[in-house]
Write a protein that holds these residues in place. Structure first.
Motif, PDB file in Angstrom:
ATOM      1  N   PRO A   1       0.794  -1.227   0.000  1.00 21.89           N
ATOM      2  CA  PRO A   1       0.000   0.000   0.000  1.00 21.89           C
ATOM      3  C   PRO A   1       0.827   1.279   0.000  1.00 21.89           C
ATOM      4  O   PRO A   1       0.512   2.227  -0.732  1.00 21.89           O
ATOM      5  CB  PRO A   1      -0.837  -0.126   1.278  1.00 21.89           C
ATOM      6  CG  PRO A   1      -0.924  -1.594   1.531  1.00 21.89           C
ATOM      7  CD  PRO A   1       0.381  -2.153   1.064  1.00 21.89           C
ATOM      8  N   ALA A   2       1.877   1.329   0.800  1.00 18.09           N
ATOM      9  CA  ALA A   2       2.704   2.533   0.846  1.00 18.09           C
ATOM     10  C   ALA A   2       3.416   2.762  -0.488  1.00 18.09           C
ATOM     11  O   ALA A   2       3.541   3.904  -0.953  1.00 18.09           O
ATOM     12  CB  ALA A   2       3.728   2.431   1.981  1.00 18.09           C
TER      13      ALA A   2
ATOM     14  N   VAL B   1       0.955   4.294  -2.891  1.00 16.51           N
ATOM     15  CA  VAL B   1       0.786   5.732  -2.645  1.00 16.51           C
ATOM     16  C   VAL B   1       1.936   6.511  -3.257  1.00 16.51           C
ATOM     17  O   VAL B   1       1.734   7.528  -3.947  1.00 16.51           O
ATOM     18  CB  VAL B   1       0.680   6.015  -1.135  1.00 16.51           C
ATOM     19  CG1 VAL B   1       0.765   7.514  -0.861  1.00 16.51           C
ATOM     20  CG2 VAL B   1      -0.627   5.459  -0.580  1.00 16.51           C
TER      21      VAL B   1
ATOM     22  N   ILE C   1      -6.164   6.576  -0.736  1.00 22.73           N
ATOM     23  CA  ILE C   1      -6.043   5.126  -0.653  1.00 22.73           C
ATOM     24  C   ILE C   1      -7.021   4.594   0.367  1.00 22.73           C
ATOM     25  O   ILE C   1      -7.276   5.222   1.394  1.00 22.73           O
ATOM     26  CB  ILE C   1      -4.600   4.683  -0.301  1.00 22.73           C
ATOM     27  CG1 ILE C   1      -4.491   3.148  -0.342  1.00 22.73           C
ATOM     28  CG2 ILE C   1      -4.145   5.254   1.032  1.00 22.73           C
ATOM     29  CD1 ILE C   1      -3.077   2.623  -0.284  1.00 22.73           C
TER      30      ILE C   1
ATOM     31  N   GLU D   1      -2.534  -1.258   8.115  1.00 24.43           N
ATOM     32  CA  GLU D   1      -2.398  -0.671   6.787  1.00 24.43           C
ATOM     33  C   GLU D   1      -2.358   0.853   6.879  1.00 24.43           C
ATOM     34  O   GLU D   1      -1.581   1.513   6.183  1.00 24.43           O
ATOM     35  CB  GLU D   1      -3.553  -1.105   5.888  1.00 24.43           C
ATOM     36  CG  GLU D   1      -3.506  -2.548   5.444  1.00 24.43           C
ATOM     37  CD  GLU D   1      -4.643  -2.907   4.511  1.00 24.43           C
ATOM     38  OE1 GLU D   1      -4.463  -3.825   3.681  1.00 24.43           O
ATOM     39  OE2 GLU D   1      -5.709  -2.266   4.600  1.00 24.43           O
TER      40      GLU D   1
ATOM     41  N   SER E   1       0.987   2.040   7.890  1.00 26.92           N
ATOM     42  CA  SER E   1       2.018   1.930   6.855  1.00 26.92           C
ATOM     43  C   SER E   1       1.909   3.016   5.797  1.00 26.92           C
ATOM     44  O   SER E   1       2.925   3.428   5.223  1.00 26.92           O
ATOM     45  CB  SER E   1       1.958   0.553   6.198  1.00 26.92           C
ATOM     46  OG  SER E   1       0.839   0.435   5.331  1.00 26.92           O
ATOM     47  N   VAL E   2       0.687   3.498   5.525  1.00 23.81           N
ATOM     48  CA  VAL E   2       0.519   4.464   4.427  1.00 23.81           C
ATOM     49  C   VAL E   2       0.629   5.914   4.875  1.00 23.81           C
ATOM     50  O   VAL E   2       0.925   6.788   4.049  1.00 23.81           O
ATOM     51  CB  VAL E   2      -0.820   4.256   3.690  1.00 23.81           C
ATOM     52  CG1 VAL E   2      -0.925   2.851   3.138  1.00 23.81           C
ATOM     53  CG2 VAL E   2      -2.011   4.595   4.558  1.00 23.81           C
TER      54      VAL E   2
ATOM     55  N   ALA F   1       3.748   7.848   3.925  1.00 23.44           N
ATOM     56  CA  ALA F   1       3.919   8.058   2.487  1.00 23.44           C
ATOM     57  C   ALA F   1       3.261   9.354   2.020  1.00 23.44           C
ATOM     58  O   ALA F   1       3.593   9.868   0.954  1.00 23.44           O
ATOM     59  CB  ALA F   1       3.358   6.867   1.713  1.00 23.44           C
TER      60      ALA F   1
ATOM     61  N   VAL G   1      -6.933   9.206   3.335  1.00 26.28           N
ATOM     62  CA  VAL G   1      -7.014   7.765   3.553  1.00 26.28           C
ATOM     63  C   VAL G   1      -8.462   7.429   3.875  1.00 26.28           C
ATOM     64  O   VAL G   1      -9.045   7.985   4.807  1.00 26.28           O
ATOM     65  CB  VAL G   1      -6.102   7.282   4.687  1.00 26.28           C
ATOM     66  CG1 VAL G   1      -6.273   5.773   4.888  1.00 26.28           C
ATOM     67  CG2 VAL G   1      -4.640   7.596   4.391  1.00 26.28           C
TER      68      VAL G   1
END
Length: 329
Positions: free
Chosen positions: A212-213, A216, A238, A245, A248-249, A252, A257
Motif C-alpha cells: 500500500p505505501a 501511494v 487510498i 495498513e 504503513s501508508v 507516504a 485515507v
C-alpha cells in the motif's frame, strides 16, 4: 513522467497556516450536466412517445387550447433541479413558458407553488410526467442529503457522495447532493487516484500484491505527469481496512485515507494515529453509514464521511402538478 514524487511540504510544516483540505471538483449546472440531462430527456421522450403521439391528449385536447399549472410539493424537503426545467422543456420543443418560484437548495413547504408552467395544453400534458420524474428524483436526493448533513451538525466532518449512482444520472445526482448541503467525491475514474484493494491485488505482478505505501508513492509520482497531454489528477487517496495498513501508508503522505468499515473504536484509534504520524492527511470514513450511525461516526474525529445512501437509498420526493383556472383572455 516525473520520477520524483512532488514535495508534500506545506505552510503547516513551518508552523504557519494549516494545510488546505483537498477537494474533488464540485458538480455544477454547466454545459456538461446540461448535455447529460438532454440525453436523458430524449430517452424519456422516446419511452413515452416511441415514434407515435400522445393519443389521449391529441384525441381530447384541442390543438389551440391553452393551460396553466403549478408544480407543488406534497411533503417537506429540499429543492433540486429547478435550474433544469428550461432545458427539459426545450427538448420537448414545447410551447410552454415557465417561472421558478424557488432556487435549488432552498427548503420546500408542502402546498407551496415552486414552478408555474403555462402554454399549449397538449405540450403541458405530454411533458408533465418527464418533468415531474426528474424533479422528484433530484429533490429526494437533496432531501436525504440534508438529513445526513443535519445529523452531524456540531462536528467538523463533511458528508460526501460516492460513485454509487444511477448510470447516466451521476452529475445530476451529485448536483442534488450539493444542493442538500453535501460534498462531491470524485465524479469519475478520471479525476483522482483512489487506490483500492483490487488495485493492490493486481498491481504487484504475477502471484504478488502491491504494498500500500508503495502504491501511494507511485501515485504521488504520477500526479505530476501526463498521458497523451492529459494532466494527471491532483488528489491521491487510498482505501485501507485495517489499522496496520493505515500505519504503513500515513508516512507516504497521501492526501486522503479512506478507512473502510472500521468500528467506532477503530475510527478513534485511526484519528489518534493520524494525528501522531501525519496530521496533514484527511481521514474519510465509509461503510455502514446510515442516518442512525453517522452522528457517532462524526464524533470520532474523522474529517470526511462518504455514503452511497445519499443517492441509492434516497426516496423520490412527492411533487404534484395542480392545474390552475384558465387565464382571462
Amino acid at each position: 513522467m516525473s520520477d520524483d514524487a512532488p514535495s508534500n511540504s506545506t505552510d503547516a510544516d513551518e508552523g504557519q497556516n494549516p494545510p488546505v483540505a483537498p477537494e474533488y471538483a464540485e458538480v455544477a449546472a454547466d454545459e456538461t450536466m446540461e448535455n447529460d440531462l438532454r440525453q436523458l430527456v430524449r430517452l424519456a421522450i422516446a419511452e413515452d412517445l416511441g415514434r407515435s403521439v400522445d393519443w389521449t391528449t391529441v384525441c381530447l385536447i384541442g390543438e389551440e387550447t391553452r393551460g396553466q399549472c403549478s408544480i407543488v410539493p406534497r411533503a417537506p424537503g429540499v429543492a433540486a433541479g429547478m435550474v433544469l426545467v428550461p432545458w427539459i422543456l426545450d427538448e420537448f420543443d414545447a410551447d410552454i413558458d415557465h417561472k421558478c418560484h424557488i432556487e435549488d437548495g432552498q427548503p420546500l413547504v408542502p402546498g407551496q407553488e415552486i414552478v408555474t408552467l403555462s402554454g399549449n395544453a397538449r405540450d403541458l400534458l405530454t411533458s408533465e410526467r418527464v418533468v415531474l420524474n426528474i424533479l422528484c428524483k433530484l429533490c429526494g436526493i437533496a432531501t436525504k442529503t440534508r438529513e445526513f448533513v443535519q445529523a452531524i451538525e456540531g462536528h467538523h466532518a463533511k458528508v460526501y457522495d460516492t460513485r454509487k449512482t444511477t448510470p447516466g444520472w451521476r452529475r445530476l445526482e451529485k448536483y442534488a447532493v450539493r444542493m442538500g448541503g453535501g460534498q462531491n467525491h470524485r465524479t469519475g475514474l478520471f479525476d483522482g487516484f483512489l487506490i483500492k484493494d483490487n488495485h493492490l491485488a493486481l498491481g504487484g505482478g504475477p502471484g504478488a500484491t502491491l504494498d500500500p505505501a508503495d502504491a501511494v508513492r507511485k501515485a504521488l509520482q504520477w500526479r505530476s505527469g501526463r498521458i497523451n497531454q492529459l494532466p494527471a489528477p491532483d488528489i491521491v487517496e487510498i482505501e485501507v481496512d485495517r489499522l496496520d495498513e493505515l500505519q504503513s501508508v500515513l508516512p507516504a503522505g497521501p492526501d486522503i485515507v479512506l478507512v473502510d468499515n472500521f468500528t467506532l473504536d477503530q475510527l478513534r484509534q485511526a484519528v489518534a494515529m493520524r494525528d501522531q504520524l501525519n496530521p496533514s492527511v484527511q481521514l474519510e470514513a465509509s461503510g455502514n453509514v446510515r442516518i442512525d450511525t453517522i452522528g457517532e461516526i462524526a464524533a470520532t474525529g474523522v474529517d470526511r464521511i462518504s455514503s452511497g445512501a445519499l443517492t441509492h437509498r434516497a426516496m423520490w420526493l412527492d411533487l404534484g402538478l395542480d392545474w390552475l383556472p384558465p387565464q382571462a383572455s
